[in-house]
Write a protein that holds these residues in place. Structure first.
Motif, PDB file in Angstrom:
ATOM      1  N   ASP A  62       1.139  -1.123   0.457  1.00 41.34           N
ATOM      2  CA  ASP A  62      -0.002   0.451   0.041  1.00 41.34           C
ATOM      3  C   ASP A  62       1.140   1.446  -0.015  1.00 41.34           C
ATOM      4  O   ASP A  62       0.342   2.220   0.484  1.00 41.34           O
ATOM      5  N   ARG A  63       2.087   1.290  -0.688  1.00 47.74           N
ATOM      6  CA  ARG A  63       3.010   2.849  -0.926  1.00 47.74           C
ATOM      7  C   ARG A  63       3.344   2.471  -2.398  1.00 47.74           C
ATOM      8  O   ARG A  63       3.811   1.725  -2.635  1.00 47.74           O
ATOM      9  N   ILE A  64       3.664   3.974  -2.878  1.00 47.21           N
ATOM     10  CA  ILE A  64       4.480   3.995  -3.720  1.00 47.21           C
ATOM     11  C   ILE A  64       5.905   4.308  -3.854  1.00 47.21           C
ATOM     12  O   ILE A  64       6.549   5.158  -2.655  1.00 47.21           O
ATOM     13  N   TYR A  65       6.769   3.766  -4.577  1.00 43.97           N
ATOM     14  CA  TYR A  65       8.692   4.313  -4.108  1.00 43.97           C
ATOM     15  C   TYR A  65       8.722   4.209  -5.944  1.00 43.97           C
ATOM     16  O   TYR A  65       8.552   3.920  -6.636  1.00 43.97           O
ATOM     17  N   ASN A  66       9.118   5.103  -6.153  1.00 42.10           N
ATOM     18  CA  ASN A  66       9.562   5.841  -7.020  1.00 42.10           C
ATOM     19  C   ASN A  66      11.018   6.942  -6.950  1.00 42.10           C
ATOM     20  O   ASN A  66      11.199   8.203  -7.570  1.00 42.10           O
ATOM     21  N   HIS A  67      11.941   6.570  -6.159  1.00 42.70           N
ATOM     22  CA  HIS A  67      13.541   7.181  -6.242  1.00 42.70           C
ATOM     23  C   HIS A  67      13.950   6.170  -6.282  1.00 42.70           C
ATOM     24  O   HIS A  67      15.443   6.774  -6.458  1.00 42.70           O
ATOM     25  N   TYR A  68      14.036   4.688  -7.796  1.00 44.26           N
ATOM     26  CA  TYR A  68      15.197   4.476  -7.462  1.00 44.26           C
ATOM     27  C   TYR A  68      15.741   5.002  -8.978  1.00 44.26           C
ATOM     28  O   TYR A  68      17.360   4.462  -9.146  1.00 44.26           O
ATOM     29  N   TYR A  69      15.493   5.285 -10.211  1.00 42.54           N
ATOM     30  CA  TYR A  69      15.758   6.008 -11.108  1.00 42.54           C
ATOM     31  C   TYR A  69      16.427   7.674 -11.403  1.00 42.54           C
ATOM     32  O   TYR A  69      15.065   7.517 -11.665  1.00 42.54           O
ATOM     33  N   ALA A  70      16.758   7.953 -10.885  1.00 41.51           N
ATOM     34  CA  ALA A  70      16.794   9.521 -10.969  1.00 41.51           C
ATOM     35  C   ALA A  70      17.110  10.006 -12.530  1.00 41.51           C
ATOM     36  O   ALA A  70      16.820  11.143 -12.092  1.00 41.51           O
ATOM     37  N   ALA A  71      17.386   9.359 -12.949  1.00 46.89           N
ATOM     38  CA  ALA A  71      17.265   9.680 -15.387  1.00 46.89           C
ATOM     39  C   ALA A  71      15.312  10.391 -15.003  1.00 46.89           C
ATOM     40  O   ALA A  71      15.317  11.647 -16.036  1.00 46.89           O
ATOM     41  N   MET A  72      14.726   9.551 -14.108  1.00 42.26           N
ATOM     42  CA  MET A  72      13.241  10.272 -14.348  1.00 42.26           C
ATOM     43  C   MET A  72      12.600  10.907 -12.969  1.00 42.26           C
ATOM     44  O   MET A  72      11.451  10.791 -12.939  1.00 42.26           O
ATOM     45  N   ASN A  73      13.324  10.903 -11.958  1.00 43.20           N
ATOM     46  CA  ASN A  73      12.923  11.911 -10.828  1.00 43.20           C
ATOM     47  C   ASN A  73      12.005  13.400 -11.600  1.00 43.20           C
ATOM     48  O   ASN A  73      12.445  13.696 -12.136  1.00 43.20           O
ATOM     49  N   GLU A  74      10.719  12.905 -11.337  1.00 44.28           N
ATOM     50  CA  GLU A  74       9.141  13.411 -10.538  1.00 44.28           C
ATOM     51  C   GLU A  74       8.823  13.842 -12.556  1.00 44.28           C
ATOM     52  O   GLU A  74       8.955  14.834 -12.567  1.00 44.28           O
ATOM     53  N   ARG A  75       9.216  13.244 -13.534  1.00 44.57           N
ATOM     54  CA  ARG A  75       8.839  12.959 -14.421  1.00 44.57           C
ATOM     55  C   ARG A  75       7.625  11.424 -14.421  1.00 44.57           C
ATOM     56  O   ARG A  75       7.568  11.344 -15.762  1.00 44.57           O
ATOM     57  N   MET A  76       7.997  10.783 -13.660  1.00 42.24           N
ATOM     58  CA  MET A  76       6.662   9.425 -13.865  1.00 42.24           C
ATOM     59  C   MET A  76       6.556   9.545 -12.297  1.00 42.24           C
ATOM     60  O   MET A  76       6.510   9.844 -11.268  1.00 42.24           O
ATOM     61  N   GLN A  77       5.057   8.726 -12.732  1.00 42.05           N
ATOM     62  CA  GLN A  77       4.467   8.477 -11.546  1.00 42.05           C
ATOM     63  C   GLN A  77       2.631   7.909 -11.926  1.00 42.05           C
ATOM     64  O   GLN A  77       2.746   6.902 -13.168  1.00 42.05           O
ATOM     65  N   PHE A  78       2.006   7.015 -11.015  1.00 42.06           N
ATOM     66  CA  PHE A  78       0.661   6.011 -12.129  1.00 42.06           C
ATOM     67  C   PHE A  78      -0.039   6.937 -11.931  1.00 42.06           C
ATOM     68  O   PHE A  78       0.124   7.725 -11.776  1.00 42.06           O
ATOM     69  N   THR A  79      -1.075   6.021 -13.786  1.00 44.15           N
ATOM     70  CA  THR A  79      -2.135   7.354 -13.792  1.00 44.15           C
ATOM     71  C   THR A  79      -3.289   7.141 -12.925  1.00 44.15           C
ATOM     72  O   THR A  79      -3.185   7.700 -12.063  1.00 44.15           O
ATOM     73  N   ASN A  80      -3.224   6.091 -12.412  1.00 46.47           N
ATOM     74  CA  ASN A  80      -3.799   6.131 -10.995  1.00 46.47           C
ATOM     75  C   ASN A  80      -3.253   6.673  -9.655  1.00 46.47           C
ATOM     76  O   ASN A  80      -2.332   4.934  -9.323  1.00 46.47           O
ATOM     77  N   PRO A  81      -3.930   6.939  -9.025  1.00 42.60           N
ATOM     78  CA  PRO A  81      -3.335   7.178  -7.319  1.00 42.60           C
ATOM     79  C   PRO A  81      -2.755   5.968  -6.422  1.00 42.60           C
ATOM     80  O   PRO A  81      -2.457   5.762  -5.569  1.00 42.60           O
ATOM     81  N   ASP A  82      -4.450   4.768  -6.480  1.00 45.13           N
ATOM     82  CA  ASP A  82      -4.562   4.136  -6.064  1.00 45.13           C
ATOM     83  C   ASP A  82      -4.375   2.784  -6.708  1.00 45.13           C
ATOM     84  O   ASP A  82      -5.487   2.310  -7.940  1.00 45.13           O
ATOM     85  N   PRO A  83      -3.323   2.563  -7.037  1.00 46.32           N
ATOM     86  CA  PRO A  83      -2.870   0.654  -8.444  1.00 46.32           C
ATOM     87  C   PRO A  83      -3.980  -0.057  -7.714  1.00 46.32           C
ATOM     88  O   PRO A  83      -4.186  -1.565  -8.740  1.00 46.32           O
ATOM     89  N   ARG A  84      -4.075  -0.250  -6.795  1.00 48.87           N
ATOM     90  CA  ARG A  84      -5.164  -1.759  -5.804  1.00 48.87           C
ATOM     91  C   ARG A  84      -6.835  -1.713  -6.710  1.00 48.87           C
ATOM     92  O   ARG A  84      -7.162  -2.943  -6.736  1.00 48.87           O
ATOM     93  N   SER A  85      -7.387  -0.220  -7.477  1.00 54.15           N
ATOM     94  CA  SER A  85      -8.091   0.043  -7.880  1.00 54.15           C
ATOM     95  C   SER A  85      -8.447  -1.881  -9.919  1.00 54.15           C
ATOM     96  O   SER A  85      -9.491  -1.641 -10.301  1.00 54.15           O
ATOM     97  N   GLY A  86      -6.922  -1.801  -9.816  1.00 51.43           N
ATOM     98  CA  GLY A  86      -6.755  -2.663 -10.978  1.00 51.43           C
ATOM     99  C   GLY A  86      -6.075  -1.344 -12.121  1.00 51.43           C
ATOM    100  O   GLY A  86      -5.919  -2.197 -13.542  1.00 51.43           O
ATOM    101  N   ASP A  87      -5.309  -0.584 -11.635  1.00 50.15           N
ATOM    102  CA  ASP A  87      -4.581   0.303 -12.580  1.00 50.15           C
ATOM    103  C   ASP A  87      -3.412   0.626 -12.710  1.00 50.15           C
ATOM    104  O   ASP A  87      -3.437   1.296 -11.489  1.00 50.15           O
TER     105      ASP A  87
END
Length: 351
Positions: A62-87
């Motif tokens: 139940d948590r998002i981790y987006n700090h693994y790839y520095a080349a895309m920091n602040e340029r990527m995100q999940f389309t749905n803030p709650d991926p549990r919905s199936g997206d």
């Protein structure tokens, strides 16, 4: 039993322009048999198989981790803030050419595990396109119109069109869409006008224009004759200046030599004593050559008539001579020979 399944399998390749946004789809369906925790991760698969996969973003516990790839920091995100919905789709913003690659979406929920690969190609639109003209603009000559983009992903294609006059390319024109060159053979004044070039690839276009003026041939014979005359005139002026400088130099040298010779030929000035002696000596010779008959006039001539500046008198000496007898000693003292002046008696005889 496989209960988990990914449903977004319709499109596996995407082409986007640099600076745009892309959404990489990853939708899934869970079943009642999937009881484990949900785990979603996106990885970038390198072109070199020897390199490891690079995790970009992850959803776990139940948590998002987006700090693994520095080349895309602040340029990527999940389309749905709650991926549990199936997206579990991924949005990448402000695309760069370096973002080109193969992306994989992995969905895990024990016991189900599913993945999907998507190929992303980021293309650069044509930019900084420049038009130019190569060759002579004279009537009857061949003219080449060139077009080239400084930026842009291949494959670039070029197309020329005329935007003035008949708005149609001349009948003798030959276009190379790969190089952007438009050849106009045997140009005439009717070819004059504005031409536009459009550079394009799969993600965009760019445009430039150029003005063509076809002119009559230049009188090259007149230009060559003028150049020759100008050159000869310049050489004549240069030679005249050199002649004047040499002449002036010779005149100055001649004047200097003549002035030096005149100074060497001038005799030194005579002293006063020598002048006096020469004056008295000349009188003496004149007296010696006279006969007794013409001595009468000279006996009355006083020595005092000799210019005072020609004598060097001793201090206190009386300039007036008392008689002719006194004159002789004085002349003797001056270095002259004494002269006896005859006298005439009453009867006319010489004494």
């Amino acid at each position: 039993t496989r209960s988990l399944s990914i449903t977004s399998t319709d499109q596996s390749m995407f082409e986007k322009a640099q600076g745009e946004k892309v959404t990489l789809p990853c939708t899934f369906v869970l079943s009642e048999e999937d009881e484990g925790p949900l785990d979603i991760e996106w990885v970038l698969i390198p072109a070199d198989n020897q390199k490891k996969e690079q995790i970009i973003i992850m959803y776990a516990v139940d948590r998002i981790y987006n700090h693994y790839y520095a080349a895309m920091n602040e340029r990527m995100q999940f389309t749905n803030p709650d991926p549990r919905s199936g997206d579990g789709s991924l949005d990448i913003l402000n695309l760069k050419a370096s973002d080109t690659g193969t992306y994989q979406c992995k969905v895990k929920k024990a016991p189900g595990v599913q993945s999907q690969k998507i190929q992303l190609t980021v293309l650069v639109k044509p930019a900084r396109t420049k038009c130019s003209i190569e060759g002579s603009h004279e009537i009857g000559k061949d003219v080449i119109l060139k077009c080239a983009s400084q930026e842009g992903s291949p494959l670039l294609s070029y197309d020329w069109r005329r935007v003035s006059g008949t708005q149609e390319l001349p009948a003798t024109s030959m276009l190379n869409k790969n190089t952007g060159e438009l050849l106009l053979k045997n140009a005439s004044q009717d070819y004059s006008g504005t031409y536009s070039c459009v550079a394009s690839n799969r993600v965009g276009t760019d445009e430039c224009s150029v003005q063509l003026n076809v002119t009559p041939p230049i009188n090259t014979a007149g230009i060559i004759a003028g150049a020759i005359i100008g050159t000869l005139l310049g050489l004549f002026i240069l030679a005249f200046l050199i002649f004047c400088c040499c002449k002036k130099h010779r005149e100055k040298k001649y004047e200097k030599e003549v002035h030096h010779e005149i100074r060497e030929d001038v005799p030194p000035p005579k002293s006063r004593s020598s002048t006096a002696r020469s004056y008295i000596g000349s009188n003496r010779s004149s007296l010696g050559s006279m006969s007794p008959s013409n001595m009468e006039g000279y006996t009355k001539t006083p020595y005092s008539q000799v210019p005072s500046e020609d004598f060097e008198r001793a201090p206190g000496q009386n300039p007036t001579f008392a008689s002719s007898k006194v004159a002789a000693p004085n002349l003797s003292r001056m270095g002259a020979v004494p002269v006896m002046i005859p006298a005439q008696s009453k009867d006319g005889s010489i004494v």
